[in-house]
Design a protein around this motif. Structure first.
Motif, short mmCIF file in Angstrom:
data_model
loop_
_atom_site.label_atom_id
_atom_site.label_comp_id
_atom_site.label_asym_id
_atom_site.label_seq_id
_atom_site.Cartn_x
_atom_site.Cartn_y
_atom_site.Cartn_z
N LYS A 188 39.45 37.99 37.19
CA LYS A 188 40.86 38.21 37.53
C LYS A 188 41.16 39.71 37.52
N LEU A 189 41.98 40.14 38.48
CA LEU A 189 42.32 41.55 38.62
C LEU A 189 43.00 42.07 37.35
N GLU A 237 32.45 44.34 41.88
CA GLU A 237 31.87 43.38 42.84
C GLU A 237 32.20 41.94 42.49
N LYS A 238 32.71 41.71 41.29
CA LYS A 238 33.05 40.35 40.87
C LYS A 238 34.53 40.03 41.12
N GLU A 281 39.04 41.09 48.78
CA GLU A 281 40.12 41.92 49.32
C GLU A 281 40.55 43.03 48.36
N HIS A 282 40.16 42.95 47.08
CA HIS A 282 40.59 43.96 46.10
C HIS A 282 39.48 44.98 45.78
N ARG A 283 38.24 44.70 46.18
CA ARG A 283 37.11 45.46 45.66
C ARG A 283 37.14 46.95 45.99
N ALA A 304 40.12 48.95 44.47
CA ALA A 304 40.05 48.97 43.00
C ALA A 304 38.97 49.94 42.53
N LYS A 305 37.84 49.92 43.21
CA LYS A 305 36.74 50.81 42.83
C LYS A 305 37.12 52.27 43.02
N ASN A 306 37.64 52.61 44.19
CA ASN A 306 37.98 54.01 44.49
C ASN A 306 39.08 54.54 43.57
#
Length: 379
Positions: free
Chosen positions: A301-302, A330-331, A335-337, A340-342
């Motif tokens: 979950k985000l 990656e989990k 659409e959020h990956r 969220a990473k950057n």
């Protein structure tokens, strides 16, 4: 349009479920009505197809009868629900085992029954503790006792009845403890006036029972002591040690349930001003990650992801937090990956005071969400 009940059911199916449902409908054992299969393909092509369009496809120019179409829709709904039962049964081998033994419990199938019982019994020794596990062992021992009474009552020494009774106690006490645990956990998060009914001296009874030595029952008993604020930090640390000690004996689902409870307890302590529990919360997350107790691929979950990052930055675990972002982004849902990473790598660099990297990283962020837009500008 057909009934909302049917359409809601079909809309809830995943792509792979829809494919399996097609196979289910084509099986003569479950469905012999060809019109149901035709209706399936019509709905597969266009879910919002009108009733009159369905009628023309199924019955041609024959005079329209709404009741006939409603019956067809009702039958397909029943089949969709039966399909869901089959899907659930495949996940619950314990239920299948119980039903199989029950169906073999006749004098004419004695050899088959005993072979099946021994195979299932051996399989249960490899299972992890859960309410379902205790109920399965209780059920198969009870069925075996009934089988012995049916086939050779004079040789029934009641070993299976004693075993069934023990596992029934385990199941009952565990469920009762879990209910009480859920009540206390909820009450700590949102104060309510309701009370929870327990037998007199219930916790003392649990402590004195044979079931107390079962790891999962012992764990929930100790969680409840913590939630009742008995033992404080000593009880909290004891629970962490117990979870690690017994983690190979109980299911991941139960482990996760207790770890989440410990997180809630930490949040309660932090809200009371005990900031030392910030580090305790972070360590709980680290333990869950190290032991693979967090939800799996594409199921993180985000909110949990953000909590872990925030805690990592607060306690200045920058290297660990950056590694977490690289692995666990990656989990998240696809659409959020990327964003969220950057964005979160930029936050880590900001806290490390590597400001040139912050600007470079923020250039990769798409500012569709307000939190990213405001956070990016703040950095």
């Amino acid at each position: 349009m057909l009934s909302k009940k049917l359409l809601n059911l079909l809309n809830s199916f995943s792509k792979s479920q829809f494919t399996r449902f097609e196979k289910f409908l084509k099986s003569p054992y479950f469905n012999e009505n060809e019109q149901i299969i035709q209706l399936y393909f019509l709905l597969k092509a266009k879910r919002d197809i009108s009733k009159t369009a369905i009628w023309v496809q199924l019955f041609g120019t024959k005079s329209y009868k709404d009741i006939q179409l409603r019956r067809l829709s009702s039958e397909m709904t029943r089949l969709a629900e039966s399909f869901l039962v089959q899907e659930e049964m495949e996940k619950r081998t314990s239920v299948e085992n119980i039903l199989l033994l029950e169906s073999l419990k006749t004098k004419t199938l004695e050899l088959h029954f005993l072979q099946t019982y021994n195979k299932i019994k051996e399989g249960t020794t490899k299972k992890l503790q859960s309410p379902e596990y205790f109920f399965e062992v209780f059920s198969i021992e009870m069925i075996n006792h009934e089988f012995r009474d049916l086939t050779a009552p004079q040789n029934n020494k009641l070993e299976n009845l004693h075993s069934a009774n023990h596992f029934l106690d385990n199941h009952y006490l565990l469920i009762k403890l879990k209910f009480y645990f859920a009540f206390l956990n909820y009450k700590n998060a949102q104060p309510i006036q309701a009370e929870f009914s327990l037998p007199v001296d219930f916790l003392s009874f649990v402590e004195k029972s044979d079931s107390f030595k079962e790891p999962l029952i012992f764990l929930y008993y100790n969680v409840i002591l913590l939630l009742l604020e008995k033992g404080g930090i000593t009880q909290f640390r004891l629970l962490i040690d117990l979870l690690i000690k017994h983690e190979h004996e109980i299911t991941v689902k139960e482990l996760r349930n207790i770890y989440y409870c410990l997180q809630n307890y930490c949040a309660l302590q932090i809200n009371r001003g005990n900031t030392s529990f910030i580090l305790e919360t972070f360590n709980i997350y680290k333990t869950m990650i190290e032991r693979d107790i967090l939800p799996g691929d594409e199921d993180l979950k985000l909110g949990v992801y953000k909590n872990i990052l925030t805690l990592g930055l607060i306690v200045k675990e920058f290297i660990w937090t950056e590694n977490f972002i690289q692995v666990y982004t990656e989990k998240l849902p696809k659409e959020h990956r990327e964003n969220a990473k950057n964005y979160n790598l930029a936050k880590v660099y900001f806290h490390k005071q590597e400001y040139e990297k912050v600007i470079e990283q923020l250039r990769e962020v798409e500012y569709k969400e307000l939190v990213y837009a405001l956070g990016g500008k703040l950095m």
